[in-house]
Design a protein around this motif. Structure first.
Motif, PDB file in Angstrom:
ATOM      1  N   GLY A  26      12.704   2.951 -11.887  1.00 45.57           N
ATOM      2  CA  GLY A  26      13.107   1.549 -11.906  1.00 45.57           C
ATOM      3  C   GLY A  26      12.354   0.741 -12.943  1.00 45.57           C
ATOM      4  N   ASP A 288      17.303   4.437 -14.519  1.00 50.11           N
ATOM      5  CA  ASP A 288      16.509   4.041 -13.359  1.00 50.11           C
ATOM      6  C   ASP A 288      16.863   2.627 -12.915  1.00 50.11           C
ATOM      7  OD1 ASP A 288      15.147   6.451 -13.218  1.00 50.11           O
ATOM      8  OD2 ASP A 288      13.553   5.791 -14.543  1.00 50.11           O
ATOM      9  N   LYS A 291      20.196   2.517 -11.135  1.00 48.77           N
ATOM     10  CA  LYS A 291      20.140   3.020  -9.765  1.00 48.77           C
ATOM     11  C   LYS A 291      19.523   2.000  -8.817  1.00 48.77           C
ATOM     12  CE  LYS A 291      19.660   7.906 -11.030  1.00 48.77           C
ATOM     13  NZ  LYS A 291      18.729   9.066 -11.044  1.00 48.77           N
ATOM     14  N   SER A 292      18.562   1.240  -9.310  1.00 44.47           N
ATOM     15  CA  SER A 292      17.802   0.361  -8.428  1.00 44.47           C
ATOM     16  C   SER A 292      18.338  -1.067  -8.359  1.00 44.47           C
ATOM     17  CB  SER A 292      16.335   0.314  -8.874  1.00 44.47           C
ATOM     18  OG  SER A 292      16.232  -0.199 -10.191  1.00 44.47           O
ATOM     19  N   HIS A 293      19.392  -1.364  -9.119  1.00 36.10           N
ATOM     20  CA  HIS A 293      19.963  -2.706  -9.112  1.00 36.10           C
ATOM     21  C   HIS A 293      21.417  -2.679  -8.653  1.00 36.10           C
ATOM     22  CE1 HIS A 293      16.384  -3.583 -11.395  1.00 36.10           C
ATOM     23  NE2 HIS A 293      16.673  -4.866 -11.386  1.00 36.10           N
TER      24      HIS A 293
END
Length: 298
Positions: A26, A288, A291-293
């Motif tokens: 991230g 990353d 994937k994290s947002h």
């Protein structure tokens, strides 16, 4: 934009090193922080906005980074446990700053696991200055050579005299030779006409740019930009005198830019006039982030 074939083997090495150094997991902070420590350069290269003698004046550039502010920066690095690269380059000739040795020494002493690199034209270098930079804790010195083949031998002799490992000093051939430049010429966010040395493409480019996923540029007065190509400072995402690195890094302006560039939308100043591909380094950090947002409308 597709540049003419370049001759600079350093560029490939640098990109590989960057790719290997980018953390996963991230957007946890920048991996490269580029510093503009002084509003000054001793050269006036035609492919650089500084070739316009009024550039600094027209863009309110008048000053240099002081020790007090540099320690604010260092404390920020310590606070976020920074382990990336601090790059002295940006819009200037960093070796013109009288405190450059102090800056390198302070970083080395106070910030664990930092990589320190300087990009210079080498004009003010001699063997003793070269040696001192590495004695103070410099990791890599990149010398951009603009004048011709004779500079290669000149700097190799200097490196030998300074007793510095050759792999720590990288010579970048950035002069015109056989119709080729030793670098990829960019238009500096639309400020420079590169049509004579590049194949011009329609702007804005319709492609992703990874810069805001791993990189930030810090000006001598504390202003922060997503990358070093915003020479006119059209997109300032914060100021380190007012906010922390992580507040700026995770702030609304930076996130807005990431969401647009991740969708290949460059209709933002200065991105809409920029011809830098921006996709050579940083893909893993982008993945990353993705994937994290959550995917929300812009």
């Amino acid at each position: 934009m597709t540049s003419k074939k370049y001759l600079d083997p350093y560029l490939k090495t640098r990109n590989i090193e960057l790719i290997n150094s980018l953390k996963s997991g991230g957007i946890q902070g920048p991996s490269v922080i580029e510093l503009n420590v002084i509003a000054k350069c001793n050269r006036s290269c035609s492919f650089c906005p500084i070739s316009d003698k009024d550039f600094y004046k027209n863009n309110d550039y008048d000053g240099k980074m002081d020790k007090e502010f540099f320690h604010i920066f260092i404390n920020e690095l310590i606070h976020i446990n920074f382990s990336g690269k601090v790059l002295f380059a940006a819009l200037c000739e960093p070796l013109l700053h009288k405190d450059i040795y102090y800056f390198v020494s302070s970083l080395r002493k106070e910030v664990d696991n930092v990589t320190i690199e300087i990009v210079t034209n080498g004009d003010v270098l001699n063997a003793s200055r070269l040696k001192r930079l590495f004695d103070e804790g410099l990791d890599v010195l990149c010398i951009s050579m603009y004048d011709g083949d004779h500079q290669i031998q000149h700097f190799k002799e200097m490196i030998k005299e300074a007793n510095v490992p050759e792999d720590k000093v990288r010579l970048r051939r950035r002069y015109l030779k056989n119709g080729n430049y030793g670098m990829t010429i960019s238009n500096k966010g639309g400020l420079v006409d590169t049509s004579e040395v590049t194949i011009k493409e329609e702007l804005p480019l319709k492609k992703i740019c990874y810069y805001p996923f791993y990189h930030m540029m810090l000006d001598f007065n504390g202003d922060v930009m997503p990358c070093c190509h915003d020479w006119q400072k059209k997109y300032i995402i914060g100021n380190l005198n007012d906010n922390s690195i992580m507040e700026i890094w995770t702030g609304k302006k930076e996130e807005f830019l990431r969401r647009n560039l991740s969708n290949s939308n460059r209709n933002i100043d200065p991105c809409k006039e920029c011809d830098v591909p921006g996709d050579l380094v940083g893909e893993e950090r982008y993945k990353d982030w993705k994937k994290s947002h959550k995917k929300t409308p812009l």
